[in-house]
Design an enzyme around this catalytic site. Structure first.
Site, PDB file in Angstrom:
ATOM      1  N   GLU A 161       0.792  -1.120  -0.137  1.00  0.00           N
ATOM      2  CA  GLU A 161       0.109  -0.134   0.011  1.00  0.00           C
ATOM      3  C   GLU A 161       0.873   1.104  -0.093  1.00  0.00           C
ATOM      4  O   GLU A 161       1.482   1.503   1.087  1.00  0.00           O
ATOM      5  CB  GLU A 161      -0.952  -0.091   1.311  1.00  0.00           C
ATOM      6  CG  GLU A 161      -2.142   0.710   0.966  1.00  0.00           C
ATOM      7  CD  GLU A 161      -1.984   2.139   1.596  1.00  0.00           C
ATOM      8  OE1 GLU A 161      -1.332   3.038   0.925  1.00  0.00           O
ATOM      9  OE2 GLU A 161      -2.146   2.407   2.872  1.00  0.00           O
ATOM     10  N   CYS A 168      -2.225   8.798   3.045  1.00  0.00           N
ATOM     11  CA  CYS A 168      -2.028   8.165   1.658  1.00  0.00           C
ATOM     12  C   CYS A 168      -3.316   8.599   0.781  1.00  0.00           C
ATOM     13  O   CYS A 168      -3.180   8.519  -0.633  1.00  0.00           O
ATOM     14  CB  CYS A 168      -1.793   6.590   1.737  1.00  0.00           C
ATOM     15  SG  CYS A 168      -2.944   5.806   2.655  1.00  0.00           S
TER      16      CYS A 168
HETATM   17  P1  NDP Z   1       9.216   5.086   4.087  1.00  0.00           P
HETATM   18  O1  NDP Z   1       8.282   4.469   2.945  1.00  0.00           O
HETATM   19  O2  NDP Z   1      10.444   5.206   4.031  1.00  0.00           O
HETATM   20  O3  NDP Z   1       8.850   4.524   5.344  1.00  0.00           O
HETATM   21  C1  NDP Z   1       7.921   3.521   5.737  1.00  0.00           C
HETATM   22  C2  NDP Z   1       8.432   2.218   6.264  1.00  0.00           C
HETATM   23  O4  NDP Z   1       9.386   1.807   5.340  1.00  0.00           O
HETATM   24  C3  NDP Z   1       9.319   2.512   7.412  1.00  0.00           C
HETATM   25  O5  NDP Z   1       8.929   1.332   8.509  1.00  0.00           O
HETATM   26  C4  NDP Z   1      10.676   2.366   7.058  1.00  0.00           C
HETATM   27  O6  NDP Z   1      11.714   2.159   8.004  1.00  0.00           O
HETATM   28  C5  NDP Z   1      10.426   1.191   5.959  1.00  0.00           C
HETATM   29  N1  NDP Z   1      11.600   1.312   5.046  1.00  0.00           N
HETATM   30  C6  NDP Z   1      11.999   2.364   4.321  1.00  0.00           C
HETATM   31  N2  NDP Z   1      12.851   2.054   3.343  1.00  0.00           N
HETATM   32  C7  NDP Z   1      12.944   0.556   3.087  1.00  0.00           C
HETATM   33  C8  NDP Z   1      13.578  -0.227   2.657  1.00  0.00           C
HETATM   34  N3  NDP Z   1      14.748  -0.048   1.677  1.00  0.00           N
HETATM   35  N4  NDP Z   1      13.453  -1.518   2.953  1.00  0.00           N
HETATM   36  C9  NDP Z   1      12.814  -1.976   3.941  1.00  0.00           C
HETATM   37  N5  NDP Z   1      11.942  -1.175   4.630  1.00  0.00           N
HETATM   38  C10 NDP Z   1      11.923   0.097   4.411  1.00  0.00           C
HETATM   39  O7  NDP Z   1       8.516   6.476   4.365  1.00  0.00           O
HETATM   40  P2  NDP Z   1       9.105   7.780   4.893  1.00  0.00           P
HETATM   41  O8  NDP Z   1       8.717   8.002   6.245  1.00  0.00           O
HETATM   42  O9  NDP Z   1      10.508   8.184   4.719  1.00  0.00           O
HETATM   43  O10 NDP Z   1       8.106   8.888   4.021  1.00  0.00           O
HETATM   44  C11 NDP Z   1       8.601   9.251   2.727  1.00  0.00           C
HETATM   45  C12 NDP Z   1       7.382   9.350   1.734  1.00  0.00           C
HETATM   46  O11 NDP Z   1       6.590   8.161   1.864  1.00  0.00           O
HETATM   47  C13 NDP Z   1       6.167  10.416   2.363  1.00  0.00           C
HETATM   48  O12 NDP Z   1       6.406  11.580   2.031  1.00  0.00           O
HETATM   49  C14 NDP Z   1       5.052   9.895   1.315  1.00  0.00           C
HETATM   50  O13 NDP Z   1       4.845  10.167   0.164  1.00  0.00           O
HETATM   51  C15 NDP Z   1       5.209   8.376   1.579  1.00  0.00           C
HETATM   52  N6  NDP Z   1       4.414   7.644   2.647  1.00  0.00           N
HETATM   53  C16 NDP Z   1       3.480   7.116   2.206  1.00  0.00           C
HETATM   54  C17 NDP Z   1       2.513   6.570   3.318  1.00  0.00           C
HETATM   55  C18 NDP Z   1       1.442   5.804   3.038  1.00  0.00           C
HETATM   56  O14 NDP Z   1       0.433   5.905   3.870  1.00  0.00           O
HETATM   57  N7  NDP Z   1       1.067   5.368   1.855  1.00  0.00           N
HETATM   58  C19 NDP Z   1       2.995   6.765   4.892  1.00  0.00           C
HETATM   59  C20 NDP Z   1       4.196   7.158   4.969  1.00  0.00           C
HETATM   60  C21 NDP Z   1       5.158   7.701   4.043  1.00  0.00           C
HETATM   61  P3  NDP Z   1      12.420   3.503   8.462  1.00  0.00           P
HETATM   62  O15 NDP Z   1      11.535   4.276   9.310  1.00  0.00           O
HETATM   63  O16 NDP Z   1      13.367   2.786   9.722  1.00  0.00           O
HETATM   64  O17 NDP Z   1      13.184   4.100   7.527  1.00  0.00           O
END
Ligand code: NDP
Length: 452
Positions: A226, A260
């Site tokens: 998602e 989102c």
């Molecule tokens: P991320 O996608 O980076 O974080 C979401 C989760 O994924 C966190 O637990 C993060 O861990 C983990 N993660 C990130 N990169 C990896 C990887 N390569 N392998 C495994 N796990 C990973 O979101 P951000 O917090 O950096 O937000 C950035 C952007 O993402 C926002 O500006 C928005 O556009 C989008 N976003 C969308 C959401 C939604 O509801 N669909 C929710 C949040 C963000 P860790 O925190 O340790 O990096």
């Protein structure tokens, strides 16, 4: 892993990421707990889940406060989030047995059926924007289906991650059925590859989704993704403008725009564009930033400084390419991660506000000639999570909703999730469905049984 209050920058906690031996012990626990949990009768699992709902409701003030302190949303929104988590537990406790009853099918056998059996242990990689809801939305169906769960939460909500684990502990779940892993993103790959993990779900950004799905694909483990979106909010000339404007503001600025399924691109047909904008601007100007713990505040800070800076870069770049700032458009100086409630007009192709997800309190206005043009613009995106259409004519609204290229299309209502309805996207918004019957059937083995 730092817990920092987004409203004022105060550090609330610091956690060291786990080393390999702690990860190993949690994986071993989840693996050992899985067979007995899967064997329990559905009614027994339902009792545990009802217990989780009870704990959530009893400790709602504590959890709401924690959410607001750690990721900044308004306290009323945090409180509603906890109640929604309790509701999704109630829902699956009541419905799971019906959803997973054997499906007897006619064939050349004397008896043939589909039995829905748990996969084992599911890893959930979760984001910070709805730090409890995103987890319970996954956990309630996955646990009711008989899986055990591992949570890798976002690094900026470590205290929420531990609090969620404490809900399951307090509800008396057997040891290892739900475990929080205090790990960074770079440690996720090893967990996915572990033989005791059978599937992965991720909610978050597109790069994170691609990275997780690539590893899971290599080891052939099921994924649900998602990944956010850039939802269109289509305003037709016969829209009820009072309702439309009220819902437009709620959808875009709730949770400081960090959802989102927030409306991100407002596609407005020319005949109503000026009137809509006039009323929308007035409502946006009335938003009150302030202490998110204060019930009278209506605009929250953003969750992290880097996210605020990234949003501002998108605004800056869009303006460079011709967008006009109607409201806001600037970060707020001082402590905390504040961004002004903003509106960009004249947004078009080539601008970040048109092409990318804007994860903050910035509305993009896209003008359309008529209904067909509005649908074309609404669908001119790589994303496909949600979308809404606004018209006094419900049949017309439905016809347009059917033409939107997305997973959830709403007529005269802002896009929201509901345990009773499937939730998920298409295109770069990911795949698979959460919630409803479809959500609980994502992490099960649909096993065919054939008897001569
Ligand atoms: P991320 O996608 O980076 O974080 C979401 C989760 O994924 C966190 O637990 C993060 O861990 C983990 N993660 C990130 N990169 C990896 C990887 N390569 N392998 C495994 N796990 C990973 O979101 P951000 O917090 O950096 O937000 C950035 C952007 O993402 C926002 O500006 C928005 O556009 C989008 N976003 C969308 C959401 C939604 O509801 N669909 C929710 C949040 C963000 P860790 O925190 O340790 O990096």
């Amino acid at each position: 892993m730092l817990s920092v209050n987004p409203a004022n920058g105060a550090q609330m906690g610091r956690f060291e990421p786990w080393d390999d031996s702690r990860i190993e012990s949690a994986l071993a626990q989840a693996g050992e707990a899985a067979p007995a949990w899967a064997k329990l009768h559905m009614a027994e699992r339902a009792r545990f889940l009802q217990g989780a709902a009870r704990v959530l409701r009893e400790r709602e003030p504590e959890f709401s406060r924690l959410i607001t302190e750690e990721m900044g949303k308004l306290i009323s929104e945090a409180s509603a989030e906890i109640e929604k988590c309790a509701k999704v537990c109630d829902y699956y406790a009541a419905e799971a047995e019906r959803f997973l009853t054997d499906e007897v099918l006619a064939s050349d056998a004397s008896r043939s059926l589909v039995a829905w059996q748990p996969l084992g242990t599911v890893l959930a990689v979760m984001p910070w924007n709805f730090p409890f809801w995103q987890v319970f939305r996954f956990a309630a169906p996955a646990l009711m289906a008989g899986n055990t769960a591992l949570l890798k939460h976002a690094s900026n909500v470590p205290r929420c991650a531990l609090a969620i684990e404490s809900v399951f502990e307090a509800a008396g779940f057997p040891r290892g059925v739900f475990r929080t892993l205090m790990i960074g993103a770079s440690q996720v790959e090893g967990v996915i590859r572990d033989r005791r993990v059978h599937a992965v779900t991720l909610t978050g950004s597109e790069p994170a989704g691609r990275a997780v799905a690539a590893v899971a694909g290599e080891v052939l483990k099921k994924t649900v993704l998602e990944l956010g979106g850039s939802d269109p909010f289509v305003v037709l000339e016969d829209a009820d403008l009072e309702l439309t404007v009220e819902q437009a503001v709620a959808s875009r600025y709730m949770n400081a725009g960090q959802s989102c399924i927030a409306a991100k691109r407002f596609v407005v047909v020319e005949p109503v564009a000026e009137t809509f904008l006039e009323q929308f601007r007035e409502a946006v100007r009335a938003l009150r930033p302030g202490d998110p713990m204060d019930e009278s505040t209506t605009l929250a800070p953003m969750a992290r400084g880097d996210l605020r800076d990234a949003l501002h870069a998108q605004v800056h770049e869009s303006v460079k390419h011709g967008a006009q700032v109607l409201e806001g458009g600037q970060p707020v100086e001082g402590k905390g991660n504040w961004y002004q409630a903003s509106i960009l007009d004249g947004v078009g192709p080539g601008m970040p506000a048109y092409e990318e997800e804007m994860f903050g309190p910035v509305a993009a206005i896209l003008r359309a000639r008529d209904e067909d043009d509005a649908v074309r613009i609404a669908n001119d995106t790589r994303f496909g999570l949600g979308g809404s259409v606004w018209s006094r004519d419900a049949a017309r609204g439905e016809a347009v909703a059917r033409r939107l290229a997305c997973g959830c299309a709403f007529v005269n209502g802002l896009v929201k999730s509901d345990p009773r309805l499937p939730f998920g996207g298409i295109k770069d918004s990911g795949y698979g469905r959460e919630l409803s019957l479809l959500g609980i059937r994502e992490f099960v083995n649909a096993k065919t049984v054939w008897i001569r």
